[in-house]
Design a protein around this motif. Structure first.
Motif, PDB file in Angstrom:
ATOM      1  N   TRP A  91       0.831  -1.200   0.000  1.00 15.11           N
ATOM      2  CA  TRP A  91       0.000   0.000   0.000  1.00 15.11           C
ATOM      3  C   TRP A  91       0.870   1.256   0.000  1.00 15.11           C
ATOM      4  O   TRP A  91       0.643   2.205  -0.748  1.00 15.11           O
ATOM      5  CB  TRP A  91      -0.931  -0.033   1.219  1.00 15.11           C
ATOM      6  N   ALA A  92       1.927   1.224   0.802  1.00  8.28           N
ATOM      7  CA  ALA A  92       2.771   2.421   0.970  1.00  8.28           C
ATOM      8  C   ALA A  92       3.460   2.814  -0.342  1.00  8.28           C
ATOM      9  O   ALA A  92       3.520   3.998  -0.687  1.00  8.28           O
ATOM     10  CB  ALA A  92       3.811   2.192   2.070  1.00  8.28           C
ATOM     11  N   GLY A  94       2.470   2.496  -3.191  1.00  6.22           N
ATOM     12  CA  GLY A  94       1.502   3.045  -4.132  1.00  6.22           C
ATOM     13  C   GLY A  94       1.079   4.460  -3.769  1.00  6.22           C
ATOM     14  O   GLY A  94       0.314   5.089  -4.496  1.00  6.22           O
ATOM     15  N   GLN A  95       1.589   4.966  -2.658  1.00  7.36           N
ATOM     16  CA  GLN A  95       1.130   6.268  -2.148  1.00  7.36           C
ATOM     17  C   GLN A  95       2.131   7.397  -2.365  1.00  7.36           C
ATOM     18  O   GLN A  95       1.873   8.516  -1.966  1.00  7.36           O
ATOM     19  CB  GLN A  95       0.797   6.166  -0.651  1.00  7.36           C
ATOM     20  N   CYS A  96       3.303   7.104  -2.931  1.00  9.18           N
ATOM     21  CA  CYS A  96       4.261   8.178  -3.185  1.00  9.18           C
ATOM     22  C   CYS A  96       4.945   7.910  -4.516  1.00  9.18           C
ATOM     23  O   CYS A  96       4.878   6.792  -5.037  1.00  9.18           O
ATOM     24  CB  CYS A  96       5.290   8.284  -2.056  1.00  9.18           C
ATOM     25  N   LYS A 103      12.320   4.694  -3.233  1.00  3.59           N
ATOM     26  CA  LYS A 103      11.438   3.935  -2.337  1.00  3.59           C
ATOM     27  C   LYS A 103      12.117   2.701  -1.757  1.00  3.59           C
ATOM     28  O   LYS A 103      11.733   2.229  -0.690  1.00  3.59           O
ATOM     29  CB  LYS A 103      10.147   3.566  -3.077  1.00  3.59           C
ATOM     30  N   HIS A 180      -5.939  -6.522  -4.062  1.00  2.00           N
ATOM     31  CA  HIS A 180      -6.395  -5.223  -3.569  1.00  2.00           C
ATOM     32  C   HIS A 180      -7.858  -4.965  -3.908  1.00  2.00           C
ATOM     33  O   HIS A 180      -8.267  -5.030  -5.063  1.00  2.00           O
ATOM     34  CB  HIS A 180      -5.525  -4.104  -4.169  1.00  2.00           C
ATOM     35  N   GLY A 184      -6.677   0.477   0.280  1.00  2.00           N
ATOM     36  CA  GLY A 184      -5.812  -0.161   1.268  1.00  2.00           C
ATOM     37  C   GLY A 184      -6.394  -1.432   1.859  1.00  2.00           C
ATOM     38  O   GLY A 184      -5.774  -2.051   2.723  1.00  2.00           O
TER      39      GLY A 184
ATOM     40  N   PRO B 197      -1.072   2.771   7.179  1.00  2.00           N
ATOM     41  CA  PRO B 197      -0.222   3.759   6.502  1.00  2.00           C
ATOM     42  C   PRO B 197       1.174   3.762   7.116  1.00  2.00           C
ATOM     43  O   PRO B 197       1.343   3.424   8.288  1.00  2.00           O
ATOM     44  CB  PRO B 197      -0.936   5.083   6.750  1.00  2.00           C
ATOM     45  N   ALA B 201       3.606   8.964   7.240  1.00  2.00           N
ATOM     46  CA  ALA B 201       2.640   9.464   6.233  1.00  2.00           C
ATOM     47  C   ALA B 201       1.795  10.580   6.831  1.00  2.00           C
ATOM     48  O   ALA B 201       1.634  10.666   8.048  1.00  2.00           O
ATOM     49  CB  ALA B 201       1.757   8.336   5.750  1.00  2.00           C
TER      50      ALA B 201
END
Lengths: 201, 201
Positions: A91-92, A94-96, A103, A180, A184, B197, B201
């Motif tokens: 999930w992480a 995919g968030q930045c 990463k 997914h 999340g 998260p 974050a």
């Protein structure tokens, strides 16, 4: 995390003829890529095999992403299949954007070097990976962000995929694939069902 | 079969903005099609969303199949998402060709008429369906049997998908999606995991 997921993974090669089985059941994957001195990892819920032999796959990589730029520059990408223990990481990443941060470094990821293309691959906590050469498909890439690739090497953790078969058991729950649902929330691939042939078959 | 899967399904429309969630986690699907006086249903493990809005999907339909002929003749297809109670059927409809037999009749399937395209849809035992207009993509169709479609209507059984969310619970196990591992072995989408998260974050 179980002991199984905690100790270093000992991946074994998967014959190319069996590579499509690694994605056949629709797991969410991590796409890794590299070009020049840059590397990246992103999450992708949207991927699928498209051919058994030669093994080919499709994965949706948005044209705005850093990964897409690296894939187009290098002509290659890899797909790693995270186990349930990596659900937060999946999930992480995919968030930045990898444009702003490495990463791998940010999340303490140790990359293994792919045997054919030299791509950065994840093994610890993952069930499998596939190294792919991009198959240019300009219209589908442009219209639907759908990128095709031919698998040139694959490997899996034999605790969950061996002899061409997935084996989901209570003792390998942390390696079981995740799927997914959105926002999340994931489901874990769980109990196995064996279809019975029709009575008149 | 639980009581839940036994009673007639009461599908509710799914807003198009949420349609991609029906396939986001990679379930094996049943592709239905019709042209002239012919109709067909086949199983497809290989499908994925490719765009949220407008909702578009890709599905691999081999060019040798009867379904492919019907899709090309009609310019449309539907995707139905079978629940675990239909695992035998899902396997069975992948084992014979619609050229030789009407698989709806053979397996006693009752088709509902799609609201926009009039396609034959399956509801009993299924979790959801999506009616799609084919988006011609000649090269990808030819080279990779990958067919694209735009979703024009979608619906789901509210016992397992409601308010834009899948909800996998012990009491709806028979409607839970199945994911083909190969050779008639499937995994059921099971326990839900919520990603946390990252700490920064």
């Amino acid at each position: 995390m179980t002991a199984a997921a905690g100790r270093p993974a000992g991946f074994l090669p998967v014959p190319l003829a069996q590579a499509s089985r690694l994605l056949n059941h629709g797991p969410t994957v991590l796409v890794t890529s590299a070009a020049g001195d840059q590397r990246n990892v992103m999450a992708a819920a949207w991927s699928m095999p498209v051919e058994f032999s030669p093994p080919r796959i499709a994965v949706v990589i948005d044209k705005q992403t850093h990964t897409r730029r690296l894939v187009e520059a290098s002509g290659q990408f890899a797909v790693c299949v995270p186990g349930a223990a990596l659900v937060d990481l999946t999930w992480a990443v995919g968030q930045c954007s990898g444009r702003e941060v490495d990463k791998f470094a940010r999340h303490g990821l140790v990359a293994v070097r792919g045997p054919v293309l030299g791509l950065p691959l994840l093994e610890a906590g993952c069930a499998a990976w596939l190294e792919c050469r991009r198959l240019p498909e300009p219209h589908a890439e442009d219209a639907y962000d759908t990128c095709f690739g031919e698998v040139v090497a694959a490997a899996a953790d034999p605790r969950i995929f061996a002899d061409g078969r997935w084996d989901f058991r209570p003792d390998n729950a942390d390696l079981q694939t995740v799927h997914h649902l959105g926002g999340g929330r994931f489901v874990r691939a769980g109990g196995t069902l064996q279809a019975r042939p029709p009575a008149d078959a």
